[in-house]
Design an enzyme around this catalytic site. Structure first.
Site, PDB file in Angstrom:
ATOM      1  N   HIS A 116       0.845  -1.194   0.000  1.00 27.32           N
ATOM      2  CA  HIS A 116       0.000   0.000   0.000  1.00 27.32           C
ATOM      3  C   HIS A 116       0.884   1.249   0.000  1.00 27.32           C
ATOM      4  O   HIS A 116       1.854   1.325   0.751  1.00 27.32           O
ATOM      5  CB  HIS A 116      -0.892  -0.020   1.244  1.00 27.32           C
ATOM      6  N   SER A 140      -6.791  -1.324  -5.685  1.00 23.82           N
ATOM      7  CA  SER A 140      -6.881  -1.676  -4.264  1.00 23.82           C
ATOM      8  C   SER A 140      -7.848  -2.842  -4.120  1.00 23.82           C
ATOM      9  O   SER A 140      -8.509  -3.243  -5.083  1.00 23.82           O
ATOM     10  CB  SER A 140      -7.327  -0.472  -3.430  1.00 23.82           C
ATOM     11  N   ASP A 174      -6.322  14.611  -5.863  1.00 17.02           N
ATOM     12  CA  ASP A 174      -6.190  13.207  -5.453  1.00 17.02           C
ATOM     13  C   ASP A 174      -7.572  12.733  -5.041  1.00 17.02           C
ATOM     14  O   ASP A 174      -8.175  13.285  -4.125  1.00 17.02           O
ATOM     15  CB  ASP A 174      -5.204  13.097  -4.286  1.00 17.02           C
ATOM     16  N   MET A 175      -8.075  11.726  -5.719  1.00 13.83           N
ATOM     17  CA  MET A 175      -9.427  11.277  -5.385  1.00 13.83           C
ATOM     18  C   MET A 175      -9.583   9.778  -5.584  1.00 13.83           C
ATOM     19  O   MET A 175      -8.982   9.177  -6.476  1.00 13.83           O
ATOM     20  CB  MET A 175     -10.462  12.008  -6.230  1.00 13.83           C
ATOM     21  N   ALA A 176     -10.374   9.178  -4.712  1.00 11.70           N
ATOM     22  CA  ALA A 176     -10.796   7.797  -4.909  1.00 11.70           C
ATOM     23  C   ALA A 176     -11.915   7.794  -5.946  1.00 11.70           C
ATOM     24  O   ALA A 176     -12.578   8.809  -6.176  1.00 11.70           O
ATOM     25  CB  ALA A 176     -11.294   7.213  -3.597  1.00 11.70           C
ATOM     26  N   LYS A 224     -20.602   6.233 -14.070  1.00 16.23           N
ATOM     27  CA  LYS A 224     -19.384   6.894 -14.549  1.00 16.23           C
ATOM     28  C   LYS A 224     -18.190   6.544 -13.655  1.00 16.23           C
ATOM     29  O   LYS A 224     -17.104   6.224 -14.151  1.00 16.23           O
ATOM     30  CB  LYS A 224     -19.599   8.406 -14.599  1.00 16.23           C
ATOM     31  N   GLY A 306      -8.539  20.735  -5.481  1.00 15.40           N
ATOM     32  CA  GLY A 306      -7.392  20.481  -4.628  1.00 15.40           C
ATOM     33  C   GLY A 306      -6.996  21.637  -3.739  1.00 15.40           C
ATOM     34  O   GLY A 306      -6.148  21.484  -2.851  1.00 15.40           O
ATOM     35  N   GLN A 307      -7.608  22.815  -3.919  1.00 14.40           N
ATOM     36  CA  GLN A 307      -7.210  23.983  -3.134  1.00 14.40           C
ATOM     37  C   GLN A 307      -7.586  23.847  -1.667  1.00 14.40           C
ATOM     38  O   GLN A 307      -6.876  24.346  -0.792  1.00 14.40           O
ATOM     39  CB  GLN A 307      -7.834  25.255  -3.713  1.00 14.40           C
ATOM     40  N   ASP A 308      -8.682  23.155  -1.382  1.00 12.66           N
ATOM     41  CA  ASP A 308      -9.074  22.985   0.018  1.00 12.66           C
ATOM     42  C   ASP A 308      -7.998  22.223   0.791  1.00 12.66           C
ATOM     43  O   ASP A 308      -7.664  22.573   1.925  1.00 12.66           O
ATOM     44  CB  ASP A 308     -10.427  22.271   0.125  1.00 12.66           C
TER      45      ASP A 308
END
Length: 349
Positions: A116, A140, A174-176, A224, A306-308
């Site tokens: 991982h 994963s 970055d996202m799942a 989607k 991604g700014q948050d």
């Protein structure tokens, strides 16, 4: 409890070293985990340390891996990670990919037989800081229902993107491909909090707000997201000759065995397609213009993707990272692990 980035990194590295990981690798893993916590992605931060420590102590992570990097073409290569720490393998593979992209304009590097690797944002940020576009994706273990299904098949299969702007500007996403990462469920459990009913389903396939009743997660945007997670599984699994879908190894089933996971880095030198200066100016211009978009009712400002997380990281670096007390207590203790993960149903933990 708030701790500084440096203290958190030190505590994580010490714990992993005590579990048996070589110090240099422990330092890299700690940097990736502290990066995640600083950005508010606690699901991929210090809360993972006890799991990693147990896998290291039980032999499921190769502590002296024989990394083998093989170029398979002008701009393609594979890194065999020998089931070493995934964070270390992914970082090294990205370093190779950046160098190859400098030479050839583009590079694709696959990583085979790895553990991982944590938050993918860390690795695409490597590319962005080198002036490159970076894309990273990995498979994963199955914990997401396919659209219309009531049992899991694919993993959360995340994807990340990074691009450089002017000066220190950069966009990092970055996202799942599930509505939330499994680590978010673990985080909710650790804080005894409920979850939105749009995140996951129980054993009957019915949406639940109880993180302890979660049997599978839901894909983003229905069909989607389902299609996107399949694409990622193909590119980071099937393409590398690795198990796919429901055949991907469980994170928790046998901590004495390597995970045999796959990941794919794609790196692009903007200068191979356009003026590098123009590209970086355009990225910064896009970031600025998105911030200037008129906000909808209930919003103070439009943030670029991604700014948050970037704002959270800036605040964390200044004022410390907020970590659950129990996790800090564990990191500061002499305990390596409590045999709480091995052979356990991941949905029961």
């Amino acid at each position: 409890m708030r701790v500084s980035f440096d203290e958190l990194k030190m505590l994580i590295a010490r714990k992993l070293t005590n579990a048996g990981l070589q110090p240099a690798h422990a330092e890299t893993v700690a940097d990736v985990l502290a990066h995640a916590d600083a950005r508010g992605i606690h699901s991929h931060g210090a809360m993972r340390v006890e799991y990693y420590a147990e896998r290291i102590a039980k032999g499921g992570t190769t502590i002296e891996p024989d990394f083998k990097f093989t170029k398979t073409g002008t701009g393609t290569a594979i890194l065999d990670a020998d089931n070493g720490a995934g964070h270390v393998a992914a970082k090294e593979a990205m370093e190779h990919a950046i160098q190859m992209a400098r030479e050839n304009g583009t590079a694709i590097v696959g990583i085979r037989r790895m553990g991982h690797s944590g938050a993918l944002s860390y690795f695409v940020e490597q590319a962005a800081e080198a002036g490159m576009i970076g894309i990273s994706m990995c498979q994963s273990d199955p914990m997401v229902v396919p659209f219309g299904g009531a049992e899991p098949y694919f993993g959360t299969n995340p994807i990340a993107f990074g691009a450089p702007g002017k000066d220190n500007d950069k966009i990092i996403i970055d996202m799942a491909t599930s509505i939330q990462a499994w680590g978010k469920i673990l985080h909710a459990r650790s804080k005894q909090e409920s979850i939105p009913d749009t995140w996951a389903v129980d054993k009957e396939g019915i949406p639940t707000t109880d993180p302890f009743k979660v049997n599978a997660l839901l894909p983003i945007a229905g069909p989607k997201g389902y299609g996107l997670m399949m694409m990622i599984d193909i590119l980071s699994g099937v393409l590398l000759g690795l198990p796919f879908g429901k055949h991907v190894s469980s994170m928790y089933h046998d901590l004495t065995a390597g995970r045999e996971l796959g990941q794919l880095h794609i790196v692009i030198d903007p200068g191979a397609f356009t003026s590098t200066d123009l590209f970086r100016e355009s990225i910064s211009g896009m970031m600025k213009e998105l911030n200037e978009v008129k906000p909808a009712p209930g919003f103070n400002q439009v943030l670029y993707p991604g700014q948050d997380a970037l704002l959270k990281e800036q605040e964390s670096r200044k004022n410390g990272i907020d970590i659950v007390d129990d996790i800090i207590d564990y990191l500061r203790s002499d305990v390596i692990h409590n045999n709480q993960y091995d052979h356990k149903d991941p949905f029961a933990k």
